[in-house]
Design a protein around this motif. Sequence first.
Motif, PDB file in Angstrom:
ATOM      1  N   LEU A 190     -54.319 -15.858  28.669  1.00 37.00           N
ATOM      2  CA  LEU A 190     -54.756 -15.303  30.019  1.00 37.00           C
ATOM      3  C   LEU A 190     -54.352 -15.867  30.840  1.00 37.00           C
ATOM      4  N   GLU A 191     -55.135 -17.889  30.895  1.00 34.96           N
ATOM      5  CA  GLU A 191     -54.770 -18.740  31.897  1.00 34.96           C
ATOM      6  C   GLU A 191     -52.841 -18.541  31.878  1.00 34.96           C
ATOM      7  N   TRP A 192     -52.276 -18.643  30.251  1.00 30.19           N
ATOM      8  CA  TRP A 192     -50.770 -19.118  31.000  1.00 30.19           C
ATOM      9  C   TRP A 192     -50.318 -17.792  31.593  1.00 30.19           C
ATOM     10  N   TYR A 193     -50.837 -16.865  31.225  1.00 32.47           N
ATOM     11  CA  TYR A 193     -50.296 -15.191  31.626  1.00 32.47           C
ATOM     12  C   TYR A 193     -50.446 -15.612  33.356  1.00 32.47           C
ATOM     13  N   LEU A 194     -51.108 -15.724  34.140  1.00 32.03           N
ATOM     14  CA  LEU A 194     -51.821 -16.445  35.106  1.00 32.03           C
ATOM     15  C   LEU A 194     -51.467 -17.250  36.299  1.00 32.03           C
ATOM     16  N   GLN A 195     -50.346 -18.278  35.411  1.00 35.26           N
ATOM     17  CA  GLN A 195     -49.338 -19.183  35.354  1.00 35.26           C
ATOM     18  C   GLN A 195     -47.929 -18.729  36.299  1.00 35.26           C
ATOM     19  N   ILE A 196     -48.003 -17.520  35.175  1.00 31.50           N
ATOM     20  CA  ILE A 196     -46.578 -16.970  35.453  1.00 31.50           C
ATOM     21  C   ILE A 196     -46.544 -16.492  37.019  1.00 31.50           C
ATOM     22  N   GLU A 197     -47.747 -15.469  36.707  1.00 34.11           N
ATOM     23  CA  GLU A 197     -48.047 -14.386  38.250  1.00 34.11           C
ATOM     24  C   GLU A 197     -48.070 -15.611  39.519  1.00 34.11           C
ATOM     25  N   LYS A 198     -48.200 -16.925  39.218  1.00 33.02           N
ATOM     26  CA  LYS A 198     -48.591 -18.077  40.083  1.00 33.02           C
ATOM     27  C   LYS A 198     -47.241 -18.105  40.542  1.00 33.02           C
ATOM     28  N   LEU A 199     -46.048 -18.828  39.683  1.00 33.91           N
ATOM     29  CA  LEU A 199     -44.811 -18.764  39.447  1.00 33.91           C
ATOM     30  C   LEU A 199     -44.327 -18.463  40.507  1.00 33.91           C
ATOM     31  N   ILE A 200     -44.226 -16.781  39.731  1.00 32.10           N
ATOM     32  CA  ILE A 200     -42.929 -16.064  40.589  1.00 32.10           C
ATOM     33  C   ILE A 200     -43.434 -15.460  41.262  1.00 32.10           C
ATOM     34  N   GLY A 201     -45.017 -15.608  42.035  1.00 32.94           N
ATOM     35  CA  GLY A 201     -45.543 -15.176  43.399  1.00 32.94           C
ATOM     36  C   GLY A 201     -45.378 -13.705  43.622  1.00 32.94           C
ATOM     37  N   LYS A 202     -45.857 -12.952  42.242  1.00 38.61           N
ATOM     38  CA  LYS A 202     -46.383 -12.048  42.700  1.00 38.61           C
ATOM     39  C   LYS A 202     -47.198 -11.515  41.169  1.00 38.61           C
ATOM     40  N   LYS A 203     -48.099 -10.722  41.812  1.00 42.66           N
ATOM     41  CA  LYS A 203     -48.891  -9.917  40.866  1.00 42.66           C
ATOM     42  C   LYS A 203     -47.690  -8.662  39.926  1.00 42.66           C
ATOM     43  N   LEU A 204     -48.568  -8.284  38.958  1.00 45.04           N
ATOM     44  CA  LEU A 204     -47.775  -7.440  38.424  1.00 45.04           C
ATOM     45  C   LEU A 204     -47.672  -6.346  37.499  1.00 45.04           C
ATOM     46  N   PRO A 205     -47.385  -4.922  37.426  1.00 42.21           N
ATOM     47  CA  PRO A 205     -48.428  -3.768  37.400  1.00 42.21           C
ATOM     48  C   PRO A 205     -48.193  -3.934  35.879  1.00 42.21           C
ATOM     49  N   GLU A 206     -50.060  -2.874  35.840  1.00 40.14           N
ATOM     50  CA  GLU A 206     -50.077  -2.994  33.959  1.00 40.14           C
ATOM     51  C   GLU A 206     -49.061  -1.316  33.646  1.00 40.14           C
ATOM     52  N   PHE A 207     -48.683  -2.199  32.153  1.00 45.38           N
ATOM     53  CA  PHE A 207     -47.751  -1.193  31.807  1.00 45.38           C
ATOM     54  C   PHE A 207     -48.837  -0.108  31.616  1.00 45.38           C
ATOM     55  N   PRO A 208     -48.468   1.273  31.595  1.00 45.60           N
ATOM     56  CA  PRO A 208     -49.664   2.435  31.676  1.00 45.60           C
ATOM     57  C   PRO A 208     -49.031   2.749  30.208  1.00 45.60           C
ATOM     58  N   ALA A 209     -50.656   2.831  29.125  1.00 47.73           N
ATOM     59  CA  ALA A 209     -50.642   3.401  27.996  1.00 47.73           C
ATOM     60  C   ALA A 209     -52.218   3.780  27.392  1.00 47.73           C
ATOM     61  N   GLN A 210     -52.310   5.056  27.184  1.00 53.94           N
ATOM     62  CA  GLN A 210     -53.282   5.475  26.724  1.00 53.94           C
ATOM     63  C   GLN A 210     -54.111   4.649  25.155  1.00 53.94           C
ATOM     64  N   GLU A 211     -55.233   4.245  25.654  1.00 49.21           N
ATOM     65  CA  GLU A 211     -55.592   3.312  24.061  1.00 49.21           C
ATOM     66  C   GLU A 211     -55.732   4.248  22.837  1.00 49.21           C
ATOM     67  N   GLU A 212     -56.195   4.863  22.873  1.00 48.55           N
ATOM     68  CA  GLU A 212     -56.481   6.341  21.935  1.00 48.55           C
ATOM     69  C   GLU A 212     -54.915   6.641  21.293  1.00 48.55           C
ATOM     70  N   GLU A 213     -54.099   6.576  22.618  1.00 51.27           N
ATOM     71  CA  GLU A 213     -52.808   6.974  22.047  1.00 51.27           C
ATOM     72  C   GLU A 213     -52.251   5.819  20.856  1.00 51.27           C
ATOM     73  N   VAL A 214     -52.759   4.727  21.054  1.00 52.98           N
ATOM     74  CA  VAL A 214     -51.582   3.808  20.847  1.00 52.98           C
ATOM     75  C   VAL A 214     -52.132   3.616  20.011  1.00 52.98           C
ATOM     76  N   LEU A 215     -54.147   3.824  19.309  1.00 56.77           N
ATOM     77  CA  LEU A 215     -54.926   3.285  17.882  1.00 56.77           C
ATOM     78  C   LEU A 215     -54.182   3.587  17.170  1.00 56.77           C
ATOM     79  N   LEU A 216     -53.772   5.245  17.377  1.00 58.19           N
ATOM     80  CA  LEU A 216     -52.881   6.295  16.154  1.00 58.19           C
ATOM     81  C   LEU A 216     -52.615   5.362  14.954  1.00 58.19           C
ATOM     82  N   LEU A 217     -52.037   4.530  15.410  1.00 63.37           N
ATOM     83  CA  LEU A 217     -50.808   4.278  15.311  1.00 63.37           C
ATOM     84  C   LEU A 217     -51.477   2.520  13.683  1.00 63.37           C
ATOM     85  N   LEU A 218     -52.478   2.230  14.662  1.00 67.46           N
ATOM     86  CA  LEU A 218     -53.790   1.004  14.181  1.00 67.46           C
ATOM     87  C   LEU A 218     -53.211   1.160  12.455  1.00 67.46           C
TER      88      LEU A 218
END
Length: 436
Positions: free
Chosen positions: A357-385
């Motif tokens: 998380l800390e590394w990711y926050l440093q990236i957002e600080k460097l590029i000067g913007k908050k990025l949107p979240e990749f949309p995915a339903q976790e239940e759907e993703v975990l069907l592949l687990l």
Amino acid sequence: MTEEKEEVKTFKELGICEQLLEACETLGWKNPTKIQVEALPHALEGKDMIGLAQTGSGKTGAFALPILQALLDSPQAFFACVLSPTRELAIQIAEQFEALGSGIGVRCAVLVGGVDMVQQAIALAKRPHIVVGTPGRLLDHLSNTKGFSLRPLKYLVLDEADRLLNEDFEKSIDEILNAIPRERRTYLFSATMTKKVKKLQRACLRNPVKIEAASKYSTVDTLKQQYRFVPAKYKDCYLVYILTVMAESTTMVFTRTCDSTQLLSLILRNLGLRAIPISGQMSQSKRLGALNKFKARECNILICTDVASRGLDIPAVDMVINYDIPSSSKDYIHRVGRTARAGRSGVAISLVNQYELEWYLQIEKLIGKKLPEFPAQEEEVLLLLERATEAKRISQMKIRESGGKRRRKAGGDDGEEEIERYLGNKNGKKSKKLKR
């Protein structure tokens, strides 16, 4: 002043000569890029330069064209030397020089590790105009190859200069600078500016023109960037999900270690995805073999370490996935710069676990913007687990088995026979044979 620059539409108006204009046309370079518009007039006037530009913006053309034009005016051997941090980038730069200089008979020599030094010494004996290489191997030849010297040198280029000045290369760079003439033109090109680049600027440039064709640290507007917070235990599952949903995309997946490239490529292949690894532990021929398979779309997923994040121009990359978040936020800029190149669009998705998380926050600080979240339903993703977990178990078992075989043979350089067979070409091949 700015308006005048915006009106410039052609290489001819920037001062490029007729022979090189034909070469640009043959390569399909219709109009100069922003960095080329900014850099070429200063370079053609004979000034030293520091060029900061987003990766994929045409930096190689910005330094190759003025060097070739100057070479036309006063042809001589060992006219220019270009240093790069990676072997693949060095080969790519040499190919660009040869393509641009094909009509004027330019000779290049490529000096990189992992290739026979005797062959390289033979190429040097033919007195090439341009030498492109990695610092360590260039230094080897300066020290050990009889008759080879860079005393006639007129141009020095450091491409990806920030990376060339880390501790891996700094000593070699210092020794190379001591072995070449002080009276020369020097170009530093990089997507990022660091204190070390400023230090080198003081050491070896004379009244340089600083060209900034981008903000200090930025990504291109055509790049769609997203993140997804995922528990570490589900990261493989999310990777498989994204690659399955975007099955038609050409994708580069970045990991932190060479071992991860091997493991992930096996996991994905066990699940029927066409993945291939590339890392610093592989021999040069296998690295080139993997790159060529990826460029030819025989495999549409390249699993790589940061060895592939700098300067490699693979035009068809649709998506970059950061499987591991880089600890240096500048490396993020270089990684995502593999897609959305030269005006095309692209997607970059970062999978962030609880430890990153800390590394990711440093990236957002460097590029000067908050990025949107990749949309995915976790239940759907975990069907592949279940499938992903089983594929990982089988892959780890194969790696352990091949590791035992390797120790018994006391050989093997990328540590994984399964991958060797998959590459299918033990010698590898270049995408374009360099002329002697």
